[in-house]
Design a protein around this motif. Structure first.
Motif, PDB file in Angstrom:
ATOM      1  N   GLU A  74       0.914   6.981 -13.130  1.00  0.00           N
ATOM      2  CA  GLU A  74      -0.313   6.395 -13.244  1.00  0.00           C
ATOM      3  C   GLU A  74      -0.055   5.125 -13.140  1.00  0.00           C
ATOM      4  O   GLU A  74      -0.804   4.229 -12.447  1.00  0.00           O
ATOM      5  N   GLU A  75       0.984   4.515 -13.979  1.00  0.00           N
ATOM      6  CA  GLU A  75       1.227   3.036 -13.852  1.00  0.00           C
ATOM      7  C   GLU A  75       1.661   2.524 -12.475  1.00  0.00           C
ATOM      8  O   GLU A  75       1.258   1.704 -11.786  1.00  0.00           O
ATOM      9  N   LEU A  77       0.635   3.949  -9.657  1.00  0.00           N
ATOM     10  CA  LEU A  77      -0.340   4.119  -8.653  1.00  0.00           C
ATOM     11  C   LEU A  77      -1.505   3.308  -8.910  1.00  0.00           C
ATOM     12  O   LEU A  77      -2.546   3.231  -8.245  1.00  0.00           O
ATOM     13  N   GLN A  78      -1.496   2.631  -9.916  1.00  0.00           N
ATOM     14  CA  GLN A  78      -2.836   1.798 -10.418  1.00  0.00           C
ATOM     15  C   GLN A  78      -3.345   0.956  -9.583  1.00  0.00           C
ATOM     16  O   GLN A  78      -4.433   0.343  -9.157  1.00  0.00           O
ATOM     17  N   ASN A  79      -2.175   0.257  -8.557  1.00  0.00           N
ATOM     18  CA  ASN A  79      -2.782  -0.899  -7.578  1.00  0.00           C
ATOM     19  C   ASN A  79      -2.797  -0.279  -6.306  1.00  0.00           C
ATOM     20  O   ASN A  79      -3.104  -0.901  -5.188  1.00  0.00           O
ATOM     21  N   ALA A  80      -2.501   1.039  -5.795  1.00  0.00           N
ATOM     22  CA  ALA A  80      -2.634   1.573  -4.749  1.00  0.00           C
ATOM     23  C   ALA A  80      -3.926   1.483  -4.173  1.00  0.00           C
ATOM     24  O   ALA A  80      -4.997   1.735  -4.904  1.00  0.00           O
ATOM     25  N   PRO A  81      -3.877   1.179  -2.885  1.00  0.00           N
ATOM     26  CA  PRO A  81      -5.449   1.067  -2.223  1.00  0.00           C
ATOM     27  C   PRO A  81      -6.201   2.236  -2.167  1.00  0.00           C
ATOM     28  O   PRO A  81      -7.264   2.291  -2.312  1.00  0.00           O
ATOM     29  N   GLY A  86      -1.884  12.429  -6.546  1.00  0.00           N
ATOM     30  CA  GLY A  86      -0.738  11.645  -7.179  1.00  0.00           C
ATOM     31  C   GLY A  86       0.295  10.938  -6.490  1.00  0.00           C
ATOM     32  O   GLY A  86       1.261  10.798  -7.042  1.00  0.00           O
ATOM     33  N   MET A  87      -0.186  10.595  -5.117  1.00  0.00           N
ATOM     34  CA  MET A  87       0.756  10.197  -4.336  1.00  0.00           C
ATOM     35  C   MET A  87      -0.057   8.902  -3.808  1.00  0.00           C
ATOM     36  O   MET A  87      -1.237   8.720  -3.601  1.00  0.00           O
ATOM     37  N   PHE A  88       0.804   7.971  -2.999  1.00  0.00           N
ATOM     38  CA  PHE A  88       0.000   6.853  -2.069  1.00  0.00           C
ATOM     39  C   PHE A  88      -0.330   7.403  -0.983  1.00  0.00           C
ATOM     40  O   PHE A  88       0.200   8.351  -0.397  1.00  0.00           O
ATOM     41  N   LYS A  89      -1.626   7.073  -0.738  1.00  0.00           N
ATOM     42  CA  LYS A  89      -2.172   7.566   0.706  1.00  0.00           C
ATOM     43  C   LYS A  89      -1.873   6.445   1.683  1.00  0.00           C
ATOM     44  O   LYS A  89      -2.380   5.470   1.642  1.00  0.00           O
ATOM     45  N   ILE A  90      -1.259   6.665   2.729  1.00  0.00           N
ATOM     46  CA  ILE A  90      -1.022   5.716   4.074  1.00  0.00           C
ATOM     47  C   ILE A  90      -1.539   5.999   5.178  1.00  0.00           C
ATOM     48  O   ILE A  90      -1.985   7.294   5.389  1.00  0.00           O
ATOM     49  N   PRO A  91      -2.107   5.308   5.870  1.00  0.00           N
ATOM     50  CA  PRO A  91      -2.449   5.397   7.258  1.00  0.00           C
ATOM     51  C   PRO A  91      -1.594   6.116   8.127  1.00  0.00           C
ATOM     52  O   PRO A  91      -0.381   6.101   7.949  1.00  0.00           O
TER      53      PRO A  91
END
Length: 96
Positions: A74-75, A77-81, A86-91
């Motif tokens: 959680e820490e 991912l807190q600034n992930a756009p 539970g994972m970064f989503k990227i284009p």
């Protein structure tokens, strides 16, 4: 070193490059210059020179592979756009 137009066309096909007929002469000249330079380098005097692998004394330093405690998810991912499950989503970068 002499290279024929047929060889340039063959190399272009191997490299999957679509050359126009007017580009063949340009690439022919460039390749001949590269090969001529390689011949000059091959003829350089090397008598009395010792073998060199690198320009400095650096070498790889390996560490033992150890499992270490990380930050909570959680820490991280807190600034992930954007996040998803539970994972970064990227284009998407490859359109297939």
């Amino acid at each position: 070193m002499q290279v024929s137009k047929e060889e340039i066309i063959h190399i272009a096909k191997l490299a999957n490059i679509n050359l126009k007929q007017e580009e063949v002469d340009t690439y022919l000249g460039h390749l001949e210059e590269i090969l001529n330079y390689a011949n000059i380098v091959n003829k350089a005097p090397i008598d009395g020179l010792s073998e060199t692998i690198g320009v400095n004394e650096a070498y790889n330093v390996f560490r033992k592979d150890e499992i270490k405690e990380s930050f909570p998810r959680e820490e991280l991912l807190q600034n992930a756009p954007e996040k998803q499950e539970g994972m970064f989503k990227i284009p998407k970068v490859i359109n297939a």
